[in-house]
Design an enzyme around this catalytic site. Structure first.
Site, PDB file in Angstrom:
ATOM      1  N   SER A   1      46.995  29.432  48.197  1.00 33.36           N
ATOM      2  CA  SER A   1      46.146  29.367  49.385  1.00 33.36           C
ATOM      3  C   SER A   1      46.937  28.957  50.618  1.00 33.36           C
ATOM      4  O   SER A   1      47.554  27.886  50.637  1.00 33.36           O
ATOM      5  CB  SER A   1      45.031  28.346  49.183  1.00 33.36           C
ATOM      6  OG  SER A   1      44.094  28.830  48.267  1.00 33.36           O
TER       7      SER A   1
ATOM      8  N   HIS B   1      41.650  34.216  40.844  1.00 34.35           N
ATOM      9  CA  HIS B   1      41.159  33.000  40.186  1.00 34.35           C
ATOM     10  C   HIS B   1      40.016  33.375  39.251  1.00 34.35           C
ATOM     11  O   HIS B   1      39.256  34.306  39.525  1.00 34.35           O
ATOM     12  CB  HIS B   1      40.638  32.012  41.224  1.00 34.35           C
ATOM     13  CG  HIS B   1      41.605  31.704  42.338  1.00 34.35           C
ATOM     14  ND1 HIS B   1      41.751  32.524  43.433  1.00 34.35           N
ATOM     15  CD2 HIS B   1      42.476  30.676  42.509  1.00 34.35           C
ATOM     16  CE1 HIS B   1      42.669  32.015  44.242  1.00 34.35           C
ATOM     17  NE2 HIS B   1      43.128  30.895  43.705  1.00 34.35           N
TER      18      HIS B   1
ATOM     19  N   HIS C   1      44.229  34.270  51.128  1.00 39.16           N
ATOM     20  CA  HIS C   1      44.922  35.097  50.129  1.00 39.16           C
ATOM     21  C   HIS C   1      44.874  36.545  50.626  1.00 39.16           C
ATOM     22  O   HIS C   1      43.841  37.215  50.497  1.00 39.16           O
ATOM     23  CB  HIS C   1      44.231  34.990  48.761  1.00 39.16           C
ATOM     24  CG  HIS C   1      44.386  33.651  48.120  1.00 39.16           C
ATOM     25  ND1 HIS C   1      45.260  33.418  47.073  1.00 39.16           N
ATOM     26  CD2 HIS C   1      43.802  32.464  48.384  1.00 39.16           C
ATOM     27  CE1 HIS C   1      45.191  32.144  46.728  1.00 39.16           C
ATOM     28  NE2 HIS C   1      44.306  31.543  47.505  1.00 39.16           N
TER      29      HIS C   1
ATOM     30  N   ASN D   1      45.188  17.969  50.290  1.00 38.02           N
ATOM     31  CA  ASN D   1      44.210  16.933  50.634  1.00 38.02           C
ATOM     32  C   ASN D   1      44.218  15.886  49.520  1.00 38.02           C
ATOM     33  O   ASN D   1      44.713  16.162  48.425  1.00 38.02           O
ATOM     34  CB  ASN D   1      42.800  17.552  50.732  1.00 38.02           C
ATOM     35  CG  ASN D   1      42.433  18.303  49.469  1.00 38.02           C
ATOM     36  OD1 ASN D   1      42.809  19.466  49.293  1.00 38.02           O
ATOM     37  ND2 ASN D   1      41.748  17.642  48.560  1.00 38.02           N
TER      38      ASN D   1
ATOM     39  N   TYR E   1      37.315  31.751  38.903  1.00 39.43           N
ATOM     40  CA  TYR E   1      35.998  31.541  39.544  1.00 39.43           C
ATOM     41  C   TYR E   1      35.560  32.749  40.372  1.00 39.43           C
ATOM     42  O   TYR E   1      34.403  32.853  40.759  1.00 39.43           O
ATOM     43  CB  TYR E   1      35.985  30.256  40.387  1.00 39.43           C
ATOM     44  CG  TYR E   1      36.928  30.247  41.576  1.00 39.43           C
ATOM     45  CD1 TYR E   1      36.677  31.012  42.712  1.00 39.43           C
ATOM     46  CD2 TYR E   1      38.082  29.482  41.567  1.00 39.43           C
ATOM     47  CE1 TYR E   1      37.546  31.019  43.793  1.00 39.43           C
ATOM     48  CE2 TYR E   1      38.958  29.471  42.642  1.00 39.43           C
ATOM     49  CZ  TYR E   1      38.672  30.247  43.748  1.00 39.43           C
ATOM     50  OH  TYR E   1      39.537  30.263  44.813  1.00 39.43           O
ATOM     51  N   GLU E   2      36.503  33.672  40.652  1.00 38.12           N
ATOM     52  CA  GLU E   2      36.126  34.902  41.364  1.00 38.12           C
ATOM     53  C   GLU E   2      35.432  35.874  40.408  1.00 38.12           C
ATOM     54  O   GLU E   2      34.985  36.935  40.829  1.00 38.12           O
ATOM     55  CB  GLU E   2      37.359  35.565  41.979  1.00 38.12           C
ATOM     56  CG  GLU E   2      38.020  34.741  43.072  1.00 38.12           C
ATOM     57  CD  GLU E   2      39.327  35.345  43.548  1.00 38.12           C
ATOM     58  OE1 GLU E   2      39.294  36.267  44.377  1.00 38.12           O
ATOM     59  OE2 GLU E   2      40.401  34.901  43.080  1.00 38.12           O
TER      60      GLU E   2
ATOM     61  N   HIS F   1      37.710  24.030  52.096  1.00 31.62           N
ATOM     62  CA  HIS F   1      38.812  24.982  51.971  1.00 31.62           C
ATOM     63  C   HIS F   1      39.526  25.145  53.326  1.00 31.62           C
ATOM     64  O   HIS F   1      40.717  25.423  53.365  1.00 31.62           O
ATOM     65  CB  HIS F   1      38.285  26.327  51.455  1.00 31.62           C
ATOM     66  CG  HIS F   1      39.376  27.302  51.104  1.00 31.62           C
ATOM     67  ND1 HIS F   1      40.362  27.028  50.179  1.00 31.62           N
ATOM     68  CD2 HIS F   1      39.649  28.560  51.573  1.00 31.62           C
ATOM     69  CE1 HIS F   1      41.185  28.075  50.087  1.00 31.62           C
ATOM     70  NE2 HIS F   1      40.769  29.003  50.928  1.00 31.62           N
TER      71      HIS F   1
ATOM     72  N   MET G   1      42.678  25.144  40.926  1.00 39.33           N
ATOM     73  CA  MET G   1      41.861  26.105  40.159  1.00 39.33           C
ATOM     74  C   MET G   1      42.651  27.376  39.857  1.00 39.33           C
ATOM     75  O   MET G   1      42.087  28.476  39.822  1.00 39.33           O
ATOM     76  CB  MET G   1      40.603  26.459  40.973  1.00 39.33           C
ATOM     77  CG  MET G   1      39.827  25.262  41.462  1.00 39.33           C
ATOM     78  SD  MET G   1      38.643  25.738  42.737  1.00 39.33           S
ATOM     79  CE  MET G   1      38.222  24.139  43.437  1.00 39.33           C
ATOM     80  N   SER G   2      43.960  27.226  39.698  1.00 42.10           N
ATOM     81  CA  SER G   2      44.786  28.426  39.455  1.00 42.10           C
ATOM     82  C   SER G   2      45.959  28.045  38.565  1.00 42.10           C
ATOM     83  O   SER G   2      45.924  27.030  37.875  1.00 42.10           O
ATOM     84  CB  SER G   2      45.301  28.968  40.799  1.00 42.10           C
ATOM     85  OG  SER G   2      46.224  28.066  41.376  1.00 42.10           O
TER      86      SER G   2
ATOM     87  N   ALA H   1      47.970  25.443  46.381  1.00 47.39           N
ATOM     88  CA  ALA H   1      47.464  24.303  47.150  1.00 47.39           C
ATOM     89  C   ALA H   1      46.691  23.453  46.149  1.00 47.39           C
ATOM     90  O   ALA H   1      45.918  23.985  45.345  1.00 47.39           O
ATOM     91  CB  ALA H   1      46.540  24.797  48.255  1.00 47.39           C
TER      92      ALA H   1
HETATM   93  C1  R1P Z   1      40.383  25.658  46.937  1.00 48.07           C
HETATM   94  O1  R1P Z   1      40.552  25.207  48.240  1.00 48.07           O
HETATM   95  C2  R1P Z   1      41.313  26.791  46.586  1.00 48.07           C
HETATM   96  O2  R1P Z   1      42.673  26.394  46.899  1.00 48.07           O
HETATM   97  C3  R1P Z   1      43.479  26.457  45.739  1.00 48.07           C
HETATM   98  C4  R1P Z   1      42.476  26.258  44.609  1.00 48.07           C
HETATM   99  O3  R1P Z   1      42.962  26.712  43.353  1.00 48.07           O
HETATM  100  C5  R1P Z   1      41.280  27.054  45.085  1.00 48.07           C
HETATM  101  O4  R1P Z   1      41.444  28.428  44.845  1.00 48.07           O
HETATM  102  O5  R1P Z   1      44.040  27.757  45.748  1.00 48.07           O
HETATM  103  P1  R1P Z   1      45.405  28.213  45.003  1.00 48.07           P
HETATM  104  O6  R1P Z   1      45.480  27.462  43.726  1.00 48.07           O
HETATM  105  O7  R1P Z   1      45.274  29.676  44.800  1.00 48.07           O
HETATM  106  O8  R1P Z   1      46.532  27.859  45.940  1.00 48.07           O
END
Ligand code: R1P
Length: 274
Positions: free
Chosen positions: A32, A85, A63, A237, A87-88, A249, A213-214, A115
């Protein structure tokens, strides 16, 4: 949803091969707000994800949803500006399809970035954290189903999921550049809601330093494929319950924007040594 097959991987890989003569050796997945690295590529070919057979599309802000192939610091790279992800709505094996395609194209090293929320109380927003290990708490696994031995073994070893050699290079490089690189354990959750303060306290007790979440599915597939992995989190954060403020986000993307110079200099200096 249809399981990922060797034919699908090969169709995506041949499509990419037809667009460029560059044969990538290093894969990069940008999290992100971290897609800025893509601007540094030389002689890059850009392919929108929707053009690549069987690729999912990016639906999350920050993204871009495009694959870049070109040269970075003298190395042939395949760079993903944006990832998928669970969750998508994507199955874990589909979120990691790009890693299978990277392997088919000849990639043997992967730099995965994200992130993440800082759980460790010594971390501040804007810190970069070298991922020493991960905890997969998504409850999902990209290797579920019949195993194709041509892709990897049934029971892959995860005792050094994040390469000690590459971590050593990253630490040494950060030292040379004179900035602090944190190190810690990334815990992967399903999302998409951010965690509750009680969940963050639990995750801290479990030994996690940062949460997102990735990443975990991609790294499991990379290790299954025999790809050496380096992971860097941008602490975007403080996780829930640490500061008395809600999470968003927008804040995540703003922080990654703020640290982009440091992120760029670290990655650009590490790449030639990988
Ligand atoms: C939440 O703000 C998003 O940021 C992070 C979390 O996994 C979620 O998708 O994104 P990336 O892990 O893709 O960087």
């Amino acid at each position: 949803m249809q399981a990922i097959t060797k034919t699908m991987i090969e169709e995506a890989a041949s499509f990419i091969r037809r667009t460029t003569d560059v044969r990538p050796e290093i894969g990069l997945i940008l999290g992100s707000g971290l897609g800025v690295l893509g601007e540094e590529l030389e002689d890059a070919v850009t392919i929108p994800y929707e053009d690549i057979p069987h690729f999912p599309v990016s639906t999350v802000e920050g993204h871009a949803g495009e694959l870049l192939i070109g040269q970075l610091q003298g190395r042939n790279v395949m760079l993903m500006r944006g990832r998928f992800h669970m969750y998508e709505g994507y199955e874990p094996e589909r979120t990691a399809l790009p890693v299978r395609v990277m392997k088919a194209l000849g990639v043997d090293k992967l730099l995965v970035t994200n992130a993440a929320g800082g759980i460790n109380l010594d971390f501040a927003a804007g810190n970069l954290m070298l991922i020493s290990d991960h905890i997969n708490l998504t409850g999902r696994n990209p290797l579920i189903g019949p195993n194709d031995n041509a892709l990897g073994v049934r029971f892959p070893d995860m005792s050094e999921a994040y390469s000690r050699r590459l971590r050593g290079i990253a630490k040494e490089t950060a030292k040379e550049l004179g900035f602090e690189l944190k190190e810690g354990v990334y815990v992967g959750l399903l999302g998409p809601n951010y965690e509750t303060p009680a969940e963050i306290r639990m995750l801290r007790t479990l030994g996690a330093d940062a949460v997102g979440m990735s990443t975990v599915s991609e790294v499991i597939v990379a290790r299954h494929s025999g790809i050496e992995v380096l992971g860097i989190s941008c602490i975007s954060n403080a996780a829930a319950g640490i500061l008395d403020q809600p999470l968003s986000h927008e804040e995540v993307v703003e922080t990654t924007e703020r640290v982009k110079e440091q992120f760029l200099s670290l990655v650009l200096s590490v790449l030639p040594k990988m």
